[in-house]
Design an enzyme around this catalytic site. Structure first.
Site, short mmCIF file in Angstrom:
data_model
loop_
_atom_site.label_atom_id
_atom_site.label_comp_id
_atom_site.label_asym_id
_atom_site.label_seq_id
_atom_site.Cartn_x
_atom_site.Cartn_y
_atom_site.Cartn_z
N CYS A 166 -2.35 10.23 -6.37
CA CYS A 166 -3.50 9.94 -5.49
C CYS A 166 -4.48 11.10 -5.51
CB CYS A 166 -3.03 9.66 -4.06
SG CYS A 166 -4.46 9.31 -2.99
N GLY A 172 -8.72 -1.60 -14.48
CA GLY A 172 -9.81 -2.43 -15.02
C GLY A 172 -9.42 -3.84 -15.42
N GLY A 201 -7.97 7.75 1.15
CA GLY A 201 -7.09 8.74 1.79
C GLY A 201 -5.85 8.13 2.39
N LEU A 202 -5.33 7.09 1.70
CA LEU A 202 -4.05 6.47 2.07
C LEU A 202 -3.95 5.96 3.51
CD1 LEU A 202 -1.78 9.07 0.23
CD2 LEU A 202 -2.33 6.77 -0.57
N SER A 230 -12.33 6.59 -1.84
CA SER A 230 -11.62 7.77 -1.35
C SER A 230 -11.03 7.37 0.00
CB SER A 230 -12.56 8.96 -1.21
OG SER A 230 -11.82 10.06 -0.73
N LYS A 255 0.87 -1.19 0.00
CA LYS A 255 0.00 0.00 0.00
C LYS A 255 0.90 1.24 0.00
CE LYS A 255 -3.74 2.50 0.89
NZ LYS A 255 -4.72 2.76 -0.16
N LYS A 305 3.95 6.46 -10.37
CA LYS A 305 2.55 6.15 -10.69
C LYS A 305 1.87 7.43 -11.14
CE LYS A 305 -1.42 3.50 -9.28
NZ LYS A 305 -1.94 2.56 -8.30
C1 SIN Z 1 -6.30 5.93 -1.43
O1 SIN Z 1 -5.79 5.41 -0.42
O2 SIN Z 1 -7.00 6.95 -1.35
C2 SIN Z 1 -6.07 5.31 -2.76
C3 SIN Z 1 -4.68 5.37 -3.17
C4 SIN Z 1 -4.48 6.12 -4.45
O3 SIN Z 1 -5.44 6.36 -5.18
O4 SIN Z 1 -3.34 6.47 -4.74
#
Ligand code: SIN
Length: 387
Positions: free
Chosen positions: A129, A252, A69-70, A67, A42, A164
């Site tokens: 993100c 996808g 938020g990491l 959403s 993650k 990314k």
């Molecule tokens: C998230 O944790 O919000 C998703 C991670 C991401 O979209 O980079």
């Protein structure tokens, strides 16, 4: 099939995306013991965090929105030798760490810490993100993108670095991003394209309100619906990037055919995110087996035989497509629910006519049989019927 990626030999071309089911060593160990060819954490931040308020995820058959938020256990957890040992176990698979710091300084600090930790194969720097409240998507801002890559280049890190990216929609934006990434080709080993389609909105018809709570309901879109967007990213970047920069396709992917399509567009390896979230780590076994079967059918022995070999549109291809689609399972327009049908439209019509004729014959036979019974009410009914 083996793939050379980041100076490593991978036993396959499918692994997990950074996202749900990647936050702990328990979850990562399940990825490691599947047919995933690598393990990716993650996205970490400098300190642990719980992420956005719940509910922050929504799933449906064709798409998902999140959403999160990491939420994560911090960089120190993901580079801890115990975490790595418990995640990799005896799989021997390369262990990649994703990071998404709150600032460039945080990212620099995390990268330095990662490089001191033995057992990490590479770093995926998440510049895409969409879900951190108050923070725009970094890689949409070309000034920030260039400054981030310049800083990373100045560190001369010993590990392979991937970035990314978010999805781009206009060719000029692809060109600008590719131009900047190419400037740092000696630092950037690969790009991962794409993160979710940021800031989308889904409304519940039952409540009239958004289906997730953070950020007014806006969240990143993923799942089967975004596959065409992801294929376009991989294809376009494979045309624009220096060939020394590998492309990891994500978005996808839920079947072996999806992996095949990504490779045709130019992906070196492919990540699976939403499908892993919904189906669990056994999805890697299924997807890899499906992909291998397609390669066998097509006589593909090395991925290089198909990588980037997307054919141009042709009349012959369109005819093959029409023919092929007739034998595909039908998808209802309503809600996208899938139903399996082996009948095409004309067979269905013939079958319906046959059923109606059979019912009529049965009615006539029944009427004849009843006519031979000596029941006054029935005789009366038959007379009425004849009249
Ligand atoms: C998230 O944790 O919000 C998703 C991670 C991401 O979209 O980079």
């Amino acid at each position: 099939m083996q793939v050379q990626f980041c100076g490593l030999t991978l036993n396959g071309c499918v692994y997990n995306a950074s996202g749900p089911r990647t936050g702990s060593s328990d979850a990562l160990a399940k990825v490691g013991s599947s047919k995933s060819c690598a393990i990716l954490t993650k996205s970490a931040t400098l300190l642990p965090q719980n992420g956005n308020p719940l509910p922050r995820t929504y799933t449906s058959p064709n798409f998902s929105i999140n959403s999160e938020g990491l939420p994560n256990k911090s960089i120190d957890y993901y580079i801890d030798s115990e975490t790595i040992k418990e995640s990799v176990l005896d799989s021997g698979k390369p262990y990649f760490v994703s990071i998404s710091g709150k600032s460039l300084d945080d990212n620099v600090e995390m990268m330095k810490r990662i490089c001191k930790a033995p057992g990490v194969a590479g770093i995926e720097l998440n510049l895409a993100c969409p879900n951190v409240i108050g923070h725009p998507i970094i890689a949409y801002d070309m000034v920030q993108l260039r400054s981030a890559l310049k800083t990373v280049a100045s560190l001369s890190l010993p590990l392979p670095i991937g970035i990314k990216l978010p999805p781009y929609f206009d060719f000029i934006h692809y060109q600008k991003a590719a131009e900047i990434i190419n400037e740092y080709k000696s630092t950037i080993s690969y790009i991962v394209t794409m993160n979710t389609v940021g800031n989308t909105l889904m409304i519940s018809p039952h409540s009239g309100s958004p289906v997730i709570s953070p950020k007014g309901g806006y969240g990143g879109l993923s799942g089967p619906a975004v596959k065409p967007i992801a294929l376009a990213q991989v294809r376009k970047f494979s045309e624009l990037l220096d060939p020394s920069i590998d492309i990891v396709g994500v978005g996808g992917v839920q079947s072996g055919q999806d992996v095949y399509d990504m490779i045709l567009c130019g992906a070196k390896v492919v990540q699976v995110g939403t499908c892993h979230w919904i189906e669990g780590p056994k999805c890697f076994d299924r997807i890899v087996e499906e992909f291998e079967e397609i390669c066998r059918k097509n006589g593909v022995k090395e991925l290089e035989e198909i990588r980037g070999k997307l054919k141009e549109w042709s009349k012959k291809g369109a005819a093959l497509d029409r023919q092929g689609r007739k034998s595909e399972p039908k998808t209802s327009a309503k809600g996208g629910a899938k139903f399996q049908s082996t009948l095409d439209d004309s067979s269905f019509l013939l079958l319906s006519v046959a059923v109606v004729v059979m019912i009529q014959v049965l009615l006539v036979l029944l009427a004849q049989a009843l006519g031979h019974l000596d029941v006054p009410a029935v005789a009366q009914f038959m007379d009425n019927l004849k009249a």
